[in-house]
Design a protein around this motif. Structure first.
Motif, PDB file in Angstrom:
ATOM      1  N   GLY A 116       0.836  -1.188   0.000  1.00  0.00           N
ATOM      2  CA  GLY A 116       0.000   0.000   0.000  1.00  0.00           C
ATOM      3  C   GLY A 116       0.872   1.239   0.000  1.00  0.00           C
ATOM      4  O   GLY A 116       0.673   2.161   0.790  1.00  0.00           O
ATOM      5  N   THR A 117       1.813   1.307  -0.912  1.00  0.00           N
ATOM      6  CA  THR A 117       2.888   2.314  -0.852  1.00  0.00           C
ATOM      7  C   THR A 117       2.403   3.741  -1.050  1.00  0.00           C
ATOM      8  O   THR A 117       3.011   4.678  -0.541  1.00  0.00           O
ATOM      9  CB  THR A 117       3.999   1.973  -1.866  1.00  0.00           C
ATOM     10  OG1 THR A 117       5.152   2.755  -1.617  1.00  0.00           O
ATOM     11  CG2 THR A 117       3.530   2.184  -3.305  1.00  0.00           C
ATOM     12  N   GLY A 118       1.314   3.965  -1.786  1.00  0.00           N
ATOM     13  CA  GLY A 118       0.812   5.323  -1.978  1.00  0.00           C
ATOM     14  C   GLY A 118       1.864   6.230  -2.588  1.00  0.00           C
ATOM     15  O   GLY A 118       2.385   5.969  -3.680  1.00  0.00           O
ATOM     16  N   SER A 119       2.219   7.297  -1.902  1.00  0.00           N
ATOM     17  CA  SER A 119       3.235   8.245  -2.376  1.00  0.00           C
ATOM     18  C   SER A 119       4.641   7.679  -2.302  1.00  0.00           C
ATOM     19  O   SER A 119       5.594   8.317  -2.768  1.00  0.00           O
ATOM     20  CB  SER A 119       3.177   9.525  -1.550  1.00  0.00           C
ATOM     21  OG  SER A 119       3.544   9.259  -0.201  1.00  0.00           O
ATOM     22  N   GLY A 120       4.795   6.498  -1.709  1.00  0.00           N
ATOM     23  CA  GLY A 120       6.118   5.922  -1.477  1.00  0.00           C
ATOM     24  C   GLY A 120       6.738   6.365  -0.174  1.00  0.00           C
ATOM     25  O   GLY A 120       7.908   6.071   0.108  1.00  0.00           O
ATOM     26  N   ALA A 121       5.947   7.033   0.680  1.00  0.00           N
ATOM     27  CA  ALA A 121       6.489   7.672   1.882  1.00  0.00           C
ATOM     28  C   ALA A 121       7.289   6.710   2.756  1.00  0.00           C
ATOM     29  O   ALA A 121       8.450   6.977   3.100  1.00  0.00           O
ATOM     30  CB  ALA A 121       5.362   8.309   2.692  1.00  0.00           C
ATOM     31  N   LEU A 122       6.670   5.601   3.146  1.00  0.00           N
ATOM     32  CA  LEU A 122       7.344   4.689   4.076  1.00  0.00           C
ATOM     33  C   LEU A 122       8.562   4.034   3.436  1.00  0.00           C
ATOM     34  O   LEU A 122       9.634   3.963   4.052  1.00  0.00           O
ATOM     35  CB  LEU A 122       6.365   3.627   4.561  1.00  0.00           C
ATOM     36  CG  LEU A 122       5.290   4.107   5.531  1.00  0.00           C
ATOM     37  CD1 LEU A 122       4.212   3.044   5.718  1.00  0.00           C
ATOM     38  CD2 LEU A 122       5.900   4.479   6.876  1.00  0.00           C
ATOM     39  N   LEU A 123       8.418   3.557   2.214  1.00  0.00           N
ATOM     40  CA  LEU A 123       9.536   2.886   1.553  1.00  0.00           C
ATOM     41  C   LEU A 123      10.706   3.844   1.350  1.00  0.00           C
ATOM     42  O   LEU A 123      11.861   3.514   1.662  1.00  0.00           O
ATOM     43  CB  LEU A 123       9.097   2.315   0.208  1.00  0.00           C
ATOM     44  CG  LEU A 123      10.191   1.678  -0.645  1.00  0.00           C
ATOM     45  CD1 LEU A 123      10.892   0.555   0.110  1.00  0.00           C
ATOM     46  CD2 LEU A 123       9.622   1.173  -1.961  1.00  0.00           C
ATOM     47  N   LEU A 124      10.427   5.035   0.855  1.00  0.00           N
ATOM     48  CA  LEU A 124      11.507   5.970   0.555  1.00  0.00           C
ATOM     49  C   LEU A 124      12.145   6.513   1.828  1.00  0.00           C
ATOM     50  O   LEU A 124      13.354   6.765   1.857  1.00  0.00           O
ATOM     51  CB  LEU A 124      10.979   7.097  -0.329  1.00  0.00           C
ATOM     52  CG  LEU A 124      10.451   6.627  -1.697  1.00  0.00           C
ATOM     53  CD1 LEU A 124       9.841   7.784  -2.465  1.00  0.00           C
ATOM     54  CD2 LEU A 124      11.556   5.956  -2.515  1.00  0.00           C
ATOM     55  N   ALA A 125      11.365   6.674   2.880  1.00  0.00           N
ATOM     56  CA  ALA A 125      11.942   7.069   4.163  1.00  0.00           C
ATOM     57  C   ALA A 125      12.890   5.995   4.667  1.00  0.00           C
ATOM     58  O   ALA A 125      13.975   6.292   5.192  1.00  0.00           O
ATOM     59  CB  ALA A 125      10.850   7.332   5.179  1.00  0.00           C
ATOM     60  N   ALA A 126      12.495   4.726   4.511  1.00  0.00           N
ATOM     61  CA  ALA A 126      13.355   3.623   4.947  1.00  0.00           C
ATOM     62  C   ALA A 126      14.616   3.533   4.094  1.00  0.00           C
ATOM     63  O   ALA A 126      15.716   3.288   4.607  1.00  0.00           O
ATOM     64  CB  ALA A 126      12.579   2.306   4.887  1.00  0.00           C
ATOM     65  N   LEU A 127      14.487   3.746   2.797  1.00  0.00           N
ATOM     66  CA  LEU A 127      15.665   3.695   1.922  1.00  0.00           C
ATOM     67  C   LEU A 127      16.612   4.851   2.221  1.00  0.00           C
ATOM     68  O   LEU A 127      17.833   4.715   2.078  1.00  0.00           O
ATOM     69  CB  LEU A 127      15.232   3.730   0.459  1.00  0.00           C
ATOM     70  CG  LEU A 127      14.480   2.500  -0.054  1.00  0.00           C
ATOM     71  CD1 LEU A 127      14.115   2.674  -1.518  1.00  0.00           C
ATOM     72  CD2 LEU A 127      15.296   1.220   0.144  1.00  0.00           C
ATOM     73  N   ASP A 128      16.067   5.991   2.642  1.00  0.00           N
ATOM     74  CA  ASP A 128      16.921   7.108   3.036  1.00  0.00           C
ATOM     75  C   ASP A 128      17.634   6.786   4.353  1.00  0.00           C
ATOM     76  O   ASP A 128      18.779   7.182   4.555  1.00  0.00           O
ATOM     77  CB  ASP A 128      16.084   8.378   3.178  1.00  0.00           C
ATOM     78  CG  ASP A 128      16.938   9.629   3.255  1.00  0.00           C
ATOM     79  OD1 ASP A 128      17.742   9.853   2.323  1.00  0.00           O
ATOM     80  OD2 ASP A 128      16.815  10.383   4.236  1.00  0.00           O
ATOM     81  N   GLN A 129      16.954   6.054   5.229  1.00  0.00           N
ATOM     82  CA  GLN A 129      17.531   5.667   6.519  1.00  0.00           C
ATOM     83  C   GLN A 129      18.645   4.646   6.341  1.00  0.00           C
ATOM     84  O   GLN A 129      19.664   4.691   7.051  1.00  0.00           O
ATOM     85  CB  GLN A 129      16.431   5.088   7.411  1.00  0.00           C
ATOM     86  CG  GLN A 129      16.864   4.687   8.796  1.00  0.00           C
ATOM     87  CD  GLN A 129      17.161   5.873   9.684  1.00  0.00           C
ATOM     88  OE1 GLN A 129      16.553   6.932   9.555  1.00  0.00           O
ATOM     89  NE2 GLN A 129      18.111   5.716  10.602  1.00  0.00           N
TER      90      GLN A 129
END
Length: 273
Positions: A116-129
């Motif tokens: 349920g990625t939507g804007s990609g918020a959670l995935l991209l935040a994790a990849l930045d982390q």
């Protein structure tokens, strides 16, 4: 009128429809000026009120979310493009990333799945982390995936993030070190107010009790979580017990995390009890 006076007047007007009228006014003024909010606060005595500030304030007064007026929303350590095709990322959802940071304090996840990625918020935040990780984002909305892909490319993560149309984890082969899941969890007949009125209905509602998507997701998780890995799952403030029961029925260990307001917000699911 000075910038300070315009901000003061806008704050008074916006207080009728917003819980954060001063912040809204400052964000809208900075956007109208084409500068950051910090620059606005430091330089406001030297600035003039742009004509389009009043237009932005009027849009907000008619109910438009600040994120839609700005076209963006900050989340964790990144800034995301936001459109009406995606759920507006909210600070409460950062609880999922915080849970993952705690879980992986001694090592970094290398594979991430965002359902349920939507804007990609959670995935991209994790990849930045975790700069060495790669991830897959799944969504049932092609329009949302286009927003997510654009965000990934703009943030320089286009080679690390992959997005695909899907029905939760159907057909997805694991396992993954980290799963991030923010499904719809609002009961169909629940009253809504504020910015959530402008979110896609498909990202909000999940049947009569708000649990329909959890019932579909829970059986998929045991095969997807790698040994030593975890799934961080967002829940409504009153769904801790009901969703925990669904996860434990699949043999998963479950722990609860609360958001900054003290509300139940995230369930951490791990392999085994």
């Amino acid at each position: 009128m000075s910038v300070a006076d315009a901000l003061r007047d806008a704050t008074v007007s916006l207080s009728t429809i917003s819980d954060t009228p001063r912040l809204d006014a400052e964000l809208l003024m900075a956007h109208a000026l084409g500068i950051g909010r910090n620059d606005l606060l430091l330089r406001q005595r030297d600035l003039s009120v742009p004509v389009n500030f009043a237009v932005h304030v009027q849009r907000r007064l008619t109910g438009a979310p600040v994120a839609h007026i700005l076209g963006s929303r900050d989340f964790w350590t990144i800034s995301l493009t936001v459109t009406p095709d995606v759920l507006i990322p909210r600070p409460d959802s950062e609880t999922l990333i915080e849970a993952a940071v705690d879980h992986f304090r001694d090592r970094a996840p290398t594979t991430i799945l965002d359902l349920g990625t939507g804007s990609g918020a959670l995935l991209l935040a994790a990849l930045d982390q975790w700069p060495d990780a790669t991830g897959l984002g799944i969504d049932a909305s092609a329009a949302a995936l286009a927003v997510a892909q654009d965000n990934a490319d703009r943030l320089g993560m286009g080679t690390r993030a992959r997005f695909q149309l899907g029905d939760w984890a159907a057909g997805v082969t694991g396992p993954f070190d980290l799963l991030l899941i923010n499904p719809p969890y609002i009961a169909t007949d629940a009253p809504l107010a504020g910015d959530v009125l402008h979110d896609p209905a498909s990202a909000l509602f999940a049947g009569a009790d708000g649990l329909d998507d959890y019932r579909r997701i829970a059986p998929q998780l045991p095969a997807l979580i790698a040994p030593g890995g975890m799934a961080a799952i967002e829940i409504g403030y009153d769904q801790g017990q009901s969703v925990s029961a669904l996860l434990r029925a699949q043999g998963l260990g479950v722990s609860l995390r609360r958001d900054l307001a003290g509300h139940d917000r995230c369930l951490v699911a791990t392999p085994g009890e």
